[in-house]
Write an enzyme that holds these catalytic residues in place. Structure first.
Site, mmCIF file in Angstrom:
data_model
loop_
_atom_site.group_PDB
_atom_site.id
_atom_site.type_symbol
_atom_site.label_atom_id
_atom_site.label_comp_id
_atom_site.label_asym_id
_atom_site.label_seq_id
_atom_site.Cartn_x
_atom_site.Cartn_y
_atom_site.Cartn_z
ATOM 1 C CE LYS A 64 -3.652 -1.815 3.105
ATOM 2 N NZ LYS A 64 -5.038 -1.820 2.211
ATOM 3 N NE ARG A 73 -11.262 -9.914 -1.202
ATOM 4 C CZ ARG A 73 -11.395 -8.753 -1.912
ATOM 5 N NH1 ARG A 73 -12.025 -9.016 -2.960
ATOM 6 N NH2 ARG A 73 -11.429 -7.479 -1.437
HETATM 7 ZN ZN LIG Z 1 -5.451 -5.483 2.392
#
Ligand SMILES: [Zn+2]
Length: 578
Positions: free
Chosen positions: A347, A421
């Site tokens: 990120k 997920r």
């Molecule tokens: Zn993530």
């Protein structure tokens, strides 16, 4: 050793260390109680921390999980049990529209005071209060007049305006006084007043050395309320005290866990919190499956996502089981990504800044479990938390890797930042093996959910119409905003992969749109279709402070689900709701 490191070392080994170490070795709580069993090697932790230069606060003071669990009822310092309310200052509660009529019932001195202080005519939309001085005892307060605002800061819940008081009212003993008819009509009850008061007491003191009393006492909650130093509220007679305590302490737990930095609330910190919590409820037990045992016990995706983390933050599945096995089984699942760097698909700095909150789902599952256990709901509870750190390392899983989940389905990794997920998939398959009556998972899963509904409204999905409607109804009853998004199957082809059964992110023309739905569709592949399932995609964080909702970790949708569970599984009906 450079000079800065020398000074830090001397500071730690000097007065700060000695002072903080003293209670650890003189207070039997730390050395003998099994509640803090992992605190007994405090010195070892300290020495190791120095050698590895991980100079965290927890290295020389009480570990945050212990502090958090013990002190989640610290709002009790702001409440009094006294029956002798004669000396207490009344708080009169009204709406703006009530002011004129209210003033007609008041002595001329009160009317004059409110006018001369420009409290009347009332301006603005925010909650405001004014202290009315006593005529008979100069320097004393006769009462507080609180006018509830329009509640816009609280999604329309005007009663939450009561939360402004603990942080703004002067020290003293208070009791609920006159409450207008209209305030009642807008949902104000004495139980809600007490709950709002409790939330208004919240601060995050874990790392503030001079704050609260933790340097001198083992528990802030042990200190008796003292109106000489704090605003203290007398529990109203008709208030559902146990409900307030249960909801407020669960909220404090969730907020504290999320706000604790990732170094101290890693997978092991989450496990310790679960263990300490379970010890408070008879019949509750915790087990964990750590690191390579995850392969043996068939949680392969949890293992792969967490493989890049350091030894200290090894991946694990944490399972808390409680309640009578003859009661209906409810599984509460939580995404516990203790820090999300994004993995190899790293990120940017701005996107990583708040990623200590990526274990917010795990905090919600534990907070809700504490509410279920303290309200003794007739449920066989199974909490399942997938806890990992999504780290960058030579051992990290990679884009293009193909992972195999617990049910055998394979997933091609399109992006390592879509890790939540993957770890929830194994947990969902495992939960369904117990044929539960309901599975609820909480996850800080997608930014797309925040783009769709903002930071305050909890997004949820469900494969069961009846449960979805009941949840929406429960959320309205307790003013805990949720909104359902669809499991729209038209987006399912985005998850098709050329090399595996699934892909973990949407790719192709429509990719990037409806990301929260696509993530929920991925999870649905791991849920037995005959089992009712609710999936929450939540922010779990206040990005700005409001009264009763300070910046930092936040519980969202938790009270709504508790209300749903009460409604669905409890035989006794509760008249009060918060
Ligand atoms: Zn993530």
């Amino acid at each position: 050793m450079n000079r800065a490191a020398f000074l830090v070392g001397r500071w730690l080994l000097g007065d700060s260390y000695r002072k903080s170490a003293l209670p650890i070795h003189t207070n039997s709580f730390y050395t003998t109680s099994k509640k803090c069993f992992w605190n007994s090697n405090k010195k070892l932790t300290f020495i190791r921390a120095i050698s590895r230069s991980t100079l965290t606060m927890a290295a020389y003071r009480e570990e945050p999980p212990c502090f958090i669990v013990k002190n989640r009822t610290r709002f009790l310092r702001y409440f009094s049990e006294t029956k002798d309310a004669n000396l207490a200052t009344s708080i009169d509660v009204l709406l703006k529209e009530d002011l004129e009529k209210y003033l007609e019932t008041q002595p001329s001195s009160v009317r004059a005071w409110l006018h001369s202080n420009s409290f009347v005519p009332f301006k603005g939309k925010e909650t405001k209060w004014i202290a009315v001085p006593s005529q008979n005892f100069p320097g004393k307060i006769e009462k507080l007049v609180l006018v509830l605002g329009d509640g816009m800061s609280f999604g329309g819940a005007r009663w939450m305006g009561f939360a402004v008081l603990p942080s703004s009212a002067p020290a003293g003993l208070y009791k609920l006084g006159f409450v207008s008819e209209r305030a009642h009509e807008h949902g104000f009850t004495s139980t809600r007043a007490a709950f709002a008061w409790a939330l208004g007491c919240y601060s995050f003191p874990v790392y503030k050395g001079a704050n609260e009393a933790k340097n001198n006492t083992s528990s802030v909650a042990d200190i008796s309320p003292d109106p000489a130093f704090l605003p203290v509220f007398i529990w109203p007679m008709d208030c559902d005290k146990s409900l307030v305590e249960s909801c407020a302490s669960a909220t404090f737990l969730v907020r504290d866990m999320i706000s604790t930095p990732a170094e101290d609330m890693g997978p092991a910190g989450i496990e310790n919190t679960a263990r300490l919590l379970a010890e408070e409820y008879s019949g509750a037990s915790v087990r964990s499956i750590v690191d390579e045992d995850l392969i043996k016990e068939n949680f392969p995706q949890v293992y792969m996502v967490g493989r890049g983390a350091s030894q200290k933050h090894r991946a694990r599945v944490i399972e808390l089981v409680a309640g009578d096995p003859n009661h209906p089984t409810v599984c509460l699942l939580g995404k516990g990504v203790s820090f999300d760097s994004g993995g190899l698909d790293i990120k940017p700095a701005s996107g990583m800044r708040l990623m200590k909150k990526d274990m917010g789902g795990a905090a919600h599952a534990l907070g809700l479990a504490s509410m279920v256990l303290s309200s003794k709901l007739p449920i066989h509870l199974r909490v399942i938390i997938s806890a990992v750190e999504n780290a960058v390392d030579g051992e990290s899983y990679r884009p293009g890797d193909i992972l195999k989940a617990r049910n055998g389905l394979t997933t091609e990794v399109g992006n390592t930042d879509a890790e939540g997920r993957l770890i929830l998939a194994d947990a969902l398959v495992y939960a369904c093996e117990f044929s539960p009556q309901l599975v609820v998972d909480f996850a800080t899963l997608t930014g797309a959910a925040r783009v769709a509904l903002g930071t305050d409204v909890a997004v949820f999905f469900s494969n069961d119409e009846q449960f979805a409607e009941k949840l929406e109804q429960a959320a309205r009853q307790v003013d805990d905003p949720v909104w359902r998004l669809p499991l729209y199957c038209g987006y399912r082809p985005q998850l098709d992969s050329k090399f595996a059964d699934l892909r973990n992110i949407g790719e192709g023309g429509a990719a990037g749109y409806g990301g929260s739905i696509v993530a929920a569709l991925y999870l649905q592949e791991f849920v037995n279709r005959s089992i009712p399932w609710i999936h929450f995609d939540i922010m779990a964080y206040n990005i700005a402070s409001k009264p009763g909702k300070p910046e930092g970790g936040e519980a969202m949708g938790m009270r709504a689900v508790h209300r749903l569970l009460e409604d669905k599984f409890s035989s006794s009906s509760r008249s009060e709701m918060i």
